[in-house]
Structures are given as C-alpha cells and as structure tokens.
Design a protein around this motif. Structure first.
Motif, short mmCIF file in Angstrom:
data_model
loop_
_atom_site.label_atom_id
_atom_site.label_comp_id
_atom_site.label_asym_id
_atom_site.label_seq_id
_atom_site.Cartn_x
_atom_site.Cartn_y
_atom_site.Cartn_z
N MET A 1 39.25 44.82 54.47
CA MET A 1 38.91 46.05 53.76
C MET A 1 39.73 46.19 52.47
SD MET A 1 38.76 49.82 55.51
CE MET A 1 37.74 51.13 54.84
N LEU A 2 41.04 45.93 52.56
CA LEU A 2 41.89 46.06 51.39
C LEU A 2 41.52 45.06 50.30
CD1 LEU A 2 45.43 46.56 53.00
CD2 LEU A 2 43.91 48.31 52.06
N THR A 3 41.29 43.80 50.71
CA THR A 3 41.01 42.77 49.71
C THR A 3 39.63 42.98 49.08
OG1 THR A 3 40.28 41.29 51.48
CG2 THR A 3 42.52 41.05 50.70
N TYR A 4 38.70 43.59 49.81
CA TYR A 4 37.39 43.89 49.22
C TYR A 4 37.50 45.01 48.19
CZ TYR A 4 32.67 45.73 48.74
OH TYR A 4 31.48 46.18 48.22
N LEU A 5 38.27 46.05 48.51
CA LEU A 5 38.31 47.23 47.65
C LEU A 5 39.24 47.07 46.43
CD1 LEU A 5 38.43 50.05 50.36
CD2 LEU A 5 36.48 49.40 48.92
N ALA A 6 40.26 46.23 46.55
CA ALA A 6 41.26 46.14 45.49
C ALA A 6 40.66 45.86 44.10
CB ALA A 6 42.32 45.10 45.84
N PRO A 7 39.76 44.89 43.94
CA PRO A 7 39.23 44.67 42.59
C PRO A 7 38.28 45.76 42.12
CG PRO A 7 38.15 43.21 44.15
CD PRO A 7 39.27 43.87 44.89
N LEU A 8 37.75 46.56 43.04
CA LEU A 8 36.82 47.61 42.66
C LEU A 8 37.54 48.84 42.11
CD1 LEU A 8 34.35 47.46 45.70
CD2 LEU A 8 34.18 46.29 43.50
N TYR A 9 38.81 49.00 42.47
CA TYR A 9 39.56 50.19 42.07
C TYR A 9 40.92 49.75 41.52
CZ TYR A 9 35.83 52.44 44.58
OH TYR A 9 34.57 52.84 45.00
N PRO A 10 40.92 49.20 40.29
CA PRO A 10 42.15 48.64 39.74
C PRO A 10 43.22 49.68 39.42
CG PRO A 10 40.41 48.63 38.09
CD PRO A 10 39.77 49.01 39.39
N GLN A 11 42.86 50.98 39.49
CA GLN A 11 43.85 52.03 39.23
C GLN A 11 44.79 52.25 40.40
OE1 GLN A 11 40.49 52.30 39.45
NE2 GLN A 11 39.68 53.80 37.98
N LEU A 12 44.43 51.73 41.58
CA LEU A 12 45.13 52.07 42.81
C LEU A 12 45.99 50.93 43.33
CD1 LEU A 12 42.16 53.84 44.63
CD2 LEU A 12 44.21 54.97 43.75
N GLN A 13 47.07 51.30 44.02
CA GLN A 13 47.83 50.38 44.85
C GLN A 13 47.16 50.34 46.23
OE1 GLN A 13 51.24 49.01 43.92
NE2 GLN A 13 50.39 49.46 41.91
N PHE A 14 47.45 49.27 47.00
CA PHE A 14 46.82 49.11 48.32
C PHE A 14 47.89 48.78 49.35
CE2 PHE A 14 43.34 48.88 45.47
CZ PHE A 14 42.24 49.36 46.19
N GLY A 15 47.83 49.50 50.49
CA GLY A 15 48.84 49.31 51.52
C GLY A 15 48.25 49.31 52.92
N SER A 16 49.03 48.83 53.86
CA SER A 16 48.62 48.73 55.26
C SER A 16 49.52 49.60 56.12
CB SER A 16 48.72 47.27 55.74
OG SER A 16 49.99 46.73 55.41
N LEU A 17 48.89 50.37 57.03
CA LEU A 17 49.61 51.26 57.94
C LEU A 17 49.28 50.92 59.39
CD1 LEU A 17 49.35 54.81 56.34
CD2 LEU A 17 51.41 53.55 56.84
N VAL A 18 50.02 50.15 59.97
CA VAL A 18 50.76 49.02 59.42
C VAL A 18 50.19 47.79 60.08
CG1 VAL A 18 52.95 50.16 58.85
CG2 VAL A 18 52.57 49.31 61.19
N LEU A 19 50.33 46.64 59.43
CA LEU A 19 49.83 45.41 60.03
C LEU A 19 50.64 45.08 61.28
CD1 LEU A 19 49.41 43.18 56.85
CD2 LEU A 19 47.63 44.44 58.06
N SER A 20 49.97 44.73 62.34
CA SER A 20 50.66 44.27 63.55
C SER A 20 51.14 42.84 63.32
CB SER A 20 49.73 44.32 64.76
OG SER A 20 50.33 43.65 65.85
N GLN A 21 52.44 42.63 63.43
CA GLN A 21 52.97 41.29 63.19
C GLN A 21 52.40 40.26 64.16
OE1 GLN A 21 55.24 39.46 65.22
NE2 GLN A 21 55.18 40.97 66.87
#
Length: 312
Positions: free
Chosen positions: A62-82
């Motif tokens: 989801m993050l990698t799909y949306l990141a190039p569509l919204y270059p104004q925003l930072q992207f983070g994970s809450l939280v990735l399970s190690q």
C-alpha cells in the motif's frame, strides 16, 4: 524547538465499516488523500495480514503504491512486524523506498502481537520475550546495513554475512518503535529515533513518559533526543449534537473524540507532555467528516506551533 506535525492513518480494512465495494473504497481513499495533503505531513499504514475473514490490505504494498502518487507526503508504517520480513531484506526494501521516493520513508517496527495471523500465514509465534529479542537484533542489523558495507552479524536469531545495502538510504529514515512495557522501553531507549505510544489516555501517557525517560537515563541517553509521538483514533464533529449519536460507538477511550474545540484541547494537552507528532486514525471512514474537520479547522491551529521539549 520542534514543529508539531500530523499523520493520517490510512484505512486498510475495506469492510471495517460495512462491506465497501472496491471502486467506492478507492474513490473515498483518493478523496481522503487529496484532503490530507492540505494539512498532514504524512500517511501511515497498519501491518496486519488477517483478522478472521476481514478484508486486509498489505501495508508495504500500500505504501509503495501510494508514495509516487502523493509526492507531498511522507510515508510510515504503524508498525511493521519484524517477524514478517527478514531484517536484512527489510533494510534493503527501506533503502530502495528512500532512493525512489527522494527520502520520504519513516520506518516503524515492532515485535508483532497478533497470534492468529502468525499461525495462519505459517510464521512461528514465540513468547513475547523472544519476539522482543528478535526485534532488537533486527534493529541492530538494519542500522548496521544502513551505515556500513560488508556487514557480518552472528546473532542468536538472525545472521548476515558480508552483507551490502547499496545504495544506502539518504537521508537515513527515522526509526519508530512503539511500546510501553519495560522490555520495549529499553529497546526504544537504545535503538529508536521516535517513540510511539498506542492510544493511551492523558494520565496513562504521563506515566509512560516517566517510564520512558527512566529507560533513557538508565543507558545515559538524553530523553529529549527521542521524539515523542502519539497514535490513536480521532472522531470529530462540528457540534455536540452531531457528535452525540457517535459517543456509544466511539467512547473517550477510542482516542481524541470531541467537537473541534475539544479535539484541539486534547491535542494541546499531549503537546504539553512533549508530543510533537500525532498519527490519527479517523475511524469513521468512508465518512470523511472527521478528516475534513481536521484539515480545515483543527490542524491549521497547530500549523506554526513549536514545542520546547522538556522532561517530566
């Protein structure tokens, strides 16, 4: 002085508020993101795989799909399970994200907790102390690969041999670790750039801050070098009359629940305890009323707010 910033937690369960058809879900998600870019600094996703037969969208995709569509925003994970990604591979994934997004990743990492999805997807589910130990090794490996070449680490749980992570991430993404129990706070103090608290009320959070500061001081770390964040739900309406029907579904324990003025007051109370970053889950999605009020009336009040970090 640090500016107060806000992140919108993306809806990742299309059927959470009724079974929303894919076109409608995507249309509301895109509408929400167009709103978010006006006042939010970032967007965040949950890392889950299964809650019975609920519809769940995978976080990293989801993050990698949306990141190039919204270059104004930072992207983070809450939280990735190690547990779900080999730590060396995750370091490489994060470095690649950072390279392609021009440095817009905030990496959240945790020990994992949802036993159902571990077992359903074939992951071992060790006891908490072992998952926490695995998390610490994962953080050490990720940091080492981001800073050095030809890294060898022979840990108890993970091993890498002459590993390279090139190109290294520039800038190095901040690492967010969540948790409030003693073992987790020790890891936060040793390895995190940001600390995430999960839905605590004001009194609970005040005590968690004291405990976190104590963990930092135990290893001679300045507690003020650790950025404090708050993650939780938010339901906002313009008037108490409009809010009243929602109170039973979203009690105060849900997070920031109130009118515009009440939500502002609650945010300020957490700022006064040193929080400088809020990740807000607008639980009424696909209704965008809360998001609209946050963007138009709540967050602009904090646009130029800076806080002076202090210990309790």
């Amino acid at each position: 002085m640090t500016s107060v910033q806000f992140g919108w937690v993306l809806p990742g369960r299309p059927n959470e508020r009724g079974n929303i058809a894919q076109p409608k879900f995507l249309a509301h998600l895109q509408q929400g993101l167009r709103l978010a870019v006006k006042s939010f600094h970032s967007v965040w996703s949950h890392d889950h795989l299964q809650f019975m037969n609920d519809q769940i969208l995978e976080s990293w995709t989801m993050l990698t799909y949306l990141a190039p569509l919204y270059p104004q925003l930072q992207f983070g994970s809450l939280v990735l399970s190690q547990s779900y990604r080999n730590p060396a591979l995750l370091a490489k994934m994060a470095a690649t994200f950072q390279y392609l997004s021009n440095g817009r990743l905030i990496l959240g990492l945790g020990a994992g907790w949802h036993e159902e999805e571990y077992k359903a997807y074939g992951y071992a589910f060790p006891p908490p102390h072992k998952r926490v130990a695995q998390l610490e090794e994962a953080l050490q490996i990720i940091r080492a690969l981001w800073q050095n070449s030809g890294v060898t680490i022979q840990g108890k749980h993970y091993q890498i041999l002459e590993a390279h992570c090139e190109p290294r991430p520039v800038p190095v993404p901040p690492i967010v670790v969540g948790g409030a129990r003693p073992q987790m706070l020790n890891i936060v103090a040793r390895h995190a750039d940001w600390w995430s608290a999960d839905r605590p009320g004001l009194a609970t959070y005040r005590q968690q801050v004291v405990d976190c500061e104590r963990a930092c001081l135990a290893i001679q770390r300045d507690p003020l070098s650790l950025r404090r964040t708050w993650f939780g739900g938010c339901i906002c309406r313009a008037t108490e009359d409009a809010l009243r029907p929602l109170r039973a579904t979203y009690p105060d324990e849900y997070g920031l629940v109130g009118t515009v003025s009440q939500v502002k007051e609650r945010i300020q109370e957490f700022i006064d305890l040193g929080v400088s970053y809020f990740m807000l889950n607008t639980g009424d999605f696909p209704d965008l009323t809360t998001l609209e009020l946050l963007v138009d009336e709540v967050l602009p009040s904090f646009q130029h707010t800076e806080y002076q970090a202090s210990t309790l």
